[in-house]
Write a protein that holds these residues in place. Structure first.
Motif, short mmCIF file in Angstrom:
data_model
loop_
_atom_site.label_atom_id
_atom_site.label_comp_id
_atom_site.label_asym_id
_atom_site.label_seq_id
_atom_site.Cartn_x
_atom_site.Cartn_y
_atom_site.Cartn_z
N ILE A 54 16.76 10.18 0.20
CA ILE A 54 17.39 9.83 1.47
C ILE A 54 16.37 9.76 2.60
CG2 ILE A 54 19.03 10.65 3.21
CD1 ILE A 54 20.69 11.82 0.92
N SER A 55 15.37 10.63 2.55
CA SER A 55 14.37 10.63 3.63
C SER A 55 13.59 9.33 3.68
CB SER A 55 13.39 11.80 3.45
OG SER A 55 12.54 11.60 2.34
N GLU A 56 13.50 8.61 2.56
CA GLU A 56 12.73 7.38 2.51
C GLU A 56 13.58 6.13 2.67
OE1 GLU A 56 9.25 6.90 2.42
OE2 GLU A 56 9.69 8.92 3.12
N LEU A 57 14.89 6.27 2.86
CA LEU A 57 15.73 5.11 3.12
C LEU A 57 15.39 4.54 4.50
CD1 LEU A 57 19.25 6.27 1.82
CD2 LEU A 57 17.69 4.65 0.74
N PRO A 58 15.25 3.23 4.58
CA PRO A 58 14.89 2.64 5.89
C PRO A 58 16.00 2.84 6.92
CG PRO A 58 15.55 0.92 4.32
CD PRO A 58 15.44 2.21 3.54
N GLU A 59 15.58 3.06 8.16
CA GLU A 59 16.52 3.23 9.25
C GLU A 59 17.16 1.90 9.60
OE1 GLU A 59 17.33 6.02 10.57
OE2 GLU A 59 15.73 7.43 10.05
N LYS A 60 18.45 1.93 9.95
CA LYS A 60 19.13 0.72 10.38
C LYS A 60 18.69 0.35 11.80
CE LYS A 60 23.35 1.28 7.62
NZ LYS A 60 24.83 1.41 7.68
N GLU A 61 18.37 -0.91 11.99
CA GLU A 61 17.95 -1.36 13.31
C GLU A 61 19.17 -1.46 14.23
OE1 GLU A 61 15.78 -4.93 13.14
OE2 GLU A 61 14.19 -4.16 11.86
N MET A 93 0.83 -1.21 0.00
CA MET A 93 0.00 0.00 0.00
C MET A 93 0.87 1.27 0.00
SD MET A 93 -2.92 1.48 -0.05
CE MET A 93 -4.12 0.17 0.27
N LYS A 94 1.98 1.23 0.77
CA LYS A 94 2.83 2.41 0.85
C LYS A 94 3.45 2.71 -0.51
CE LYS A 94 6.88 4.39 3.10
NZ LYS A 94 7.99 4.19 4.05
N ASN A 95 3.96 1.68 -1.21
CA ASN A 95 4.58 1.90 -2.51
C ASN A 95 3.57 2.46 -3.51
OD1 ASN A 95 7.05 0.97 -1.62
ND2 ASN A 95 6.68 -1.13 -2.29
N ARG A 96 2.34 1.96 -3.46
CA ARG A 96 1.28 2.47 -4.35
C ARG A 96 0.97 3.93 -4.02
NH1 ARG A 96 -4.69 -0.36 -5.04
NH2 ARG A 96 -5.53 1.11 -6.60
N ALA A 97 0.93 4.26 -2.74
CA ALA A 97 0.67 5.63 -2.33
C ALA A 97 1.81 6.56 -2.76
CB ALA A 97 0.48 5.70 -0.81
N LEU A 98 3.05 6.09 -2.64
CA LEU A 98 4.19 6.88 -3.07
C LEU A 98 4.16 7.13 -4.57
CD1 LEU A 98 7.13 5.39 -0.96
CD2 LEU A 98 6.14 7.67 -0.76
N LEU A 99 3.75 6.11 -5.33
CA LEU A 99 3.66 6.25 -6.79
C LEU A 99 2.58 7.27 -7.16
CD1 LEU A 99 4.62 5.28 -9.56
CD2 LEU A 99 2.89 3.47 -9.45
N SER A 100 1.44 7.20 -6.49
CA SER A 100 0.35 8.15 -6.75
C SER A 100 0.77 9.57 -6.38
CB SER A 100 -0.90 7.76 -5.96
OG SER A 100 -1.40 6.52 -6.40
N LEU A 101 1.46 9.71 -5.25
CA LEU A 101 1.90 11.03 -4.81
C LEU A 101 2.92 11.62 -5.79
CD1 LEU A 101 1.92 13.27 -2.68
CD2 LEU A 101 3.68 11.98 -1.46
N THR A 102 3.85 10.79 -6.25
CA THR A 102 4.84 11.25 -7.21
C THR A 102 4.19 11.68 -8.52
OG1 THR A 102 6.50 9.76 -6.26
CG2 THR A 102 6.94 10.61 -8.46
N ALA A 103 3.22 10.89 -8.99
CA ALA A 103 2.52 11.23 -10.23
C ALA A 103 1.78 12.56 -10.09
CB ALA A 103 1.53 10.12 -10.60
N SER A 104 1.13 12.76 -8.95
CA SER A 104 0.40 14.02 -8.74
C SER A 104 1.35 15.21 -8.72
CB SER A 104 -0.41 13.96 -7.45
OG SER A 104 0.42 13.94 -6.31
#
Length: 291
Positions: free
Chosen positions: A281-288, A1-12
């Motif tokens: 960079i803001s969307e790179l996952p944080e290291k555990e 769902m997140k990837n789909r939302a990111l794609l929609s946001l980028t397209a907009s």
């Protein structure tokens, strides 16, 4: 769902970034254009819902009607303030002030949404703002006291834009198309008094070509783009939505250079790299952390 939302946001954001080019070919006042895009966009959404035989879900829409109408009205006033700011200051200064909105969202997200504001996000915001300064050209033009009114109008538009983003985060349960239709109708209704008393209705300069451009702005840049935008931000962190909004001005700068042959120098290119880099960079996952 997140990837789909990111794609929609980028397209907009990419669609929003092209509206300046289409604006060049539409000989309407700013208020009348704002009113027209709201009406055309809402009509498109309603017709689309009818074509795909999808009825309004009054269960979610009805109980959120006040918030939908209120956020839509804020969106209309946001358009008015932004368009008016262009009349009192440079486009660069107005754009820079207007895109303080994502910064406002990010800084308020810990208070409003209890989202953690880490050092990486703060660094990305700083880089994005610096990139926006370079892209907008504000360093070359500056801002004197005569521009104060335009700058305040643009900052007011930024505050309203941030409020719309925050409100739409709380309206995730409302289907995107229904949410967009109600908000666009509300935005047009909010703009209408300004058009009547400040500008008046005049479509006499519209040609078949500019009329087609107006329809495209209403359908693509308003109906479709806002449906993608509002449908995505409810599934993303406010900070993520704010950072990604900087794709809009970068796209506008690049396309204006390619299509309108406006010059883009090393500073603007470096600014675009800073903005897009901050998005990535803001969307790179944080290291555990290891226990």
């Amino acid at each position: 769902m997140k990837n789909r939302a990111l794609l929609s946001l980028t397209a907009s954001m990419l669609i929003f970034g092209t509206i300046g080019i289409f604006r060049k070919y539409i000989p309407l006042s700013s208020g009348l254009l704002a009113f027209s895009r709201g009406i055309i966009g809402a009509a498109f959404i309603i017709i689309l819902l009818f074509v795909i035989k999808k009825s309004f879900s009054f269960k979610n829409t009805g109980k959120n009607l006040f918030m939908l109408c209120f956020s839509g009205a804020l969106m209309g006033f946001n358009w008015i303030l932004l368009f008016e700011s262009y009349s009192h200051t440079t486009v660069a200064a107005a754009t820079l002030c207007y895109y303080m909105a994502p910064v406002i969202v990010i800084l308020l997200s810990p208070l409003v949404f209890k989202e953690k504001l880490g050092a990486k996000k703060l660094l990305c915001v700083t880089a994005a703002v610096l990139g926006m300064v370079l892209v907008s050209g504000i360093l070359q033009t500056g801002a004197d006291f005569s521009q104060l009114r335009g700058i305040l109008l643009a900052l007011g538009a930024a505050a309203l834009y941030a409020a719309v983003v925050i409100m739409n985060k709380t309206l995730a349960e409302v289907p995107a198309f229904e949410k967009t239709a109600v908000q666009l109708i509300s935005s047009a209704a909010a703009v209408l008094p300004y058009v009547i008393f400040a500008e008046g209705f005049s479509f006499k300069e519209i040609t078949p070509y500019s009329g087609a451009m107006l329809l495209l702005v209403g359908i693509l840049h308003t109906g479709i783009a806002y449906a993608l935008y509002f449908g995505s931000i409810g599934h993303l962190k406010a900070q993520t939505a704010a950072i990604f909004s900087y794709i809009d001005p970068v796209a506008a700068i690049i396309l204006s250079a390619l299509v309108l042959k406006e010059t883009i120098g090393p500073k603007e290119i470096f600014g675009a790299v800073l903005i897009l880099g901050s998005v990535f960079i803001s969307e790179l996952p944080e290291k555990e952390k290891t226990p």
